[in-house]
Design a protein around this motif. Structure first.
Motif, PDB file in Angstrom:
ATOM      1  N   LYS A 154       1.945   0.363   7.043  1.00 35.45           N
ATOM      2  CA  LYS A 154       2.260   0.282   5.616  1.00 35.45           C
ATOM      3  C   LYS A 154       2.885  -1.070   5.277  1.00 35.45           C
ATOM      4  O   LYS A 154       2.546  -1.683   4.260  1.00 35.45           O
ATOM      5  N   TYR A 158       1.176  -3.666   2.674  1.00 36.98           N
ATOM      6  CA  TYR A 158       1.957  -3.991   1.480  1.00 36.98           C
ATOM      7  C   TYR A 158       2.128  -5.501   1.354  1.00 36.98           C
ATOM      8  O   TYR A 158       1.934  -6.080   0.278  1.00 36.98           O
ATOM      9  N   ASP A 162      -0.977  -6.627  -0.866  1.00 40.59           N
ATOM     10  CA  ASP A 162      -0.347  -6.126  -2.090  1.00 40.59           C
ATOM     11  C   ASP A 162      -0.724  -4.678  -2.385  1.00 40.59           C
ATOM     12  O   ASP A 162      -0.842  -4.275  -3.547  1.00 40.59           O
ATOM     13  N   ASP A 165       3.164   0.825  -2.893  1.00 36.86           N
ATOM     14  CA  ASP A 165       3.917   1.761  -2.067  1.00 36.86           C
ATOM     15  C   ASP A 165       3.545   3.186  -2.461  1.00 36.86           C
ATOM     16  O   ASP A 165       4.287   3.881  -3.161  1.00 36.86           O
ATOM     17  N   ALA A 225       9.214  -5.132   1.565  1.00 33.32           N
ATOM     18  CA  ALA A 225       8.242  -4.091   1.918  1.00 33.32           C
ATOM     19  C   ALA A 225       8.911  -2.742   1.688  1.00 33.32           C
ATOM     20  O   ALA A 225      10.115  -2.677   1.432  1.00 33.32           O
TER      21      ALA A 225
END
Length: 303
Positions: A154, A158, A162, A165, A225
């Motif tokens: 993840k 991220y 981009d 979340d 992040a």
């Protein structure tokens, strides 16, 4: 319902993105014993042990566990109290993981004649094996899984692309990047990227991150992040300047050095402190990493 794939945009040259990561991983990666096997029993043991436990402690416990119970049949025949005792002695977290693993071994032996299911859905029938663990075992044992999405993955998605979340968006992006039929090497590679280069404190240049040419965080210097809510400390000046070089060359194509310098720093002057010598040194690093080439005082991206 909003399509999660509509909330992010991966690079157009995804084949190049995939190839860069796999090449980076296969050239050099951390060695763990569970990466040297395709035995589903051994991989299941490693996955259950690794849940919220430091890998250094897991590696020693993993070897000792398999010395004690080397096959799924051995574990199924073991006294449960001994398995739980081992778990406690090695500080491997919640003891119910030991009982789940023992019960799952019994299912494999009694219900599947000692053969593990080969798909994520089939593996989820085993006691205590959830979607993530089932997918990991299917990927690493049978090369038959979907994209594995953990905290490290993840963080990578991220920062690099981009991806918002959102669990559905992360899963969609990870599976869009996954090369068909290559879940074993791909999932190992992207998890290695998150563990080695794209940790909470990033090591983009030190680890030779293969995605710097596409990475939004590397361009902007913003390495926040989902699990890194505030900007971590990093060598902002140099890393940020390297990111600006990559961004400028992506946006404008090949540039003469002075034209590039003015796009990297507003205070750039050819003979100044941050001038041609400074820029040449910066470009030399990027050339060494295979990101940029310079010829006749013209710089361009290598990819």
């Amino acid at each position: 319902m909003t399509d999660p794939a509509a909330s992010f945009s991966l690079p157009d040259d995804t084949d190049t993105v995939r190839a860069a990561l796999v090449e980076w991983y296969e050239a050099d990666h951390r060695s763990f014993p569970w990466r040297e096997t395709t035995d589903p029993y051994r991989i299941l043991v490693s996955e259950v042990m690794s849940q919220q436990t430091q890998l250094g402690r897991v590696e020693a416990a993993y070897r000792e566990f398999l010395d004690e119970w080397p096959t799924v049949e051995d574990l199924a025949a073991a006294d449960r109290s001994e398995v739980v005792g081992f778990w406690t002695d090695h500080r491997l977290g919640y003891n119910n993981r030991a009982t789940y693993l023992h019960t799952a071994a019994g299912q494999v032996v009694e219900d599947h004649d000692g053969e593990f299911p080969t798909t994520p859905d089939g593996l989820q029938d085993l006691h205590g094996v959830g979607p993530y663990t089932a997918n990991a075992v299917a990927s690493f044992a049978f090369d038959n899984g979907n994209a594995v999405v953990d905290t490290n993955v993840k963080r990578v998605l991220y920062r690099a692309f981009d991806v918002p979340d959102d669990d559905a968006a992360f899963e969609a992006a990870a599976n869009e990047l996954l090369p068909a039929g290559e879940s074993r090497v791909w999932n190992n590679a992207v998890m290695e990227l998150g563990g080695v280069a794209c940790g909470k404190t990033p090591r983009c240049d030190e680890a030779g991150c293969p995605w710097r040419a596409w990475c939004r965080a590397y361009e902007t210097g913003d390495f926040t992040a989902p699990d890194v809510p505030t900007q971590p400390s990093f060598d902002g000046s140099r890393r940020q300047m390297r990111g600006r070089v990559v961004r400028a060359l992506r946006q404008h194509g090949a540039l003469e050095l002075d034209a590039l310098g003015h796009r990297v720093r507003v205070d750039y002057t050819p003979e100044g402190t941050h001038g041609r010598e400074w820029l040449t040194d910066l470009l030399s690093d990027l050339e060494s990493d295979g990101l940029v080439s310079v010829d006749d005082d013209v710089a361009r991206l290598s990819r």
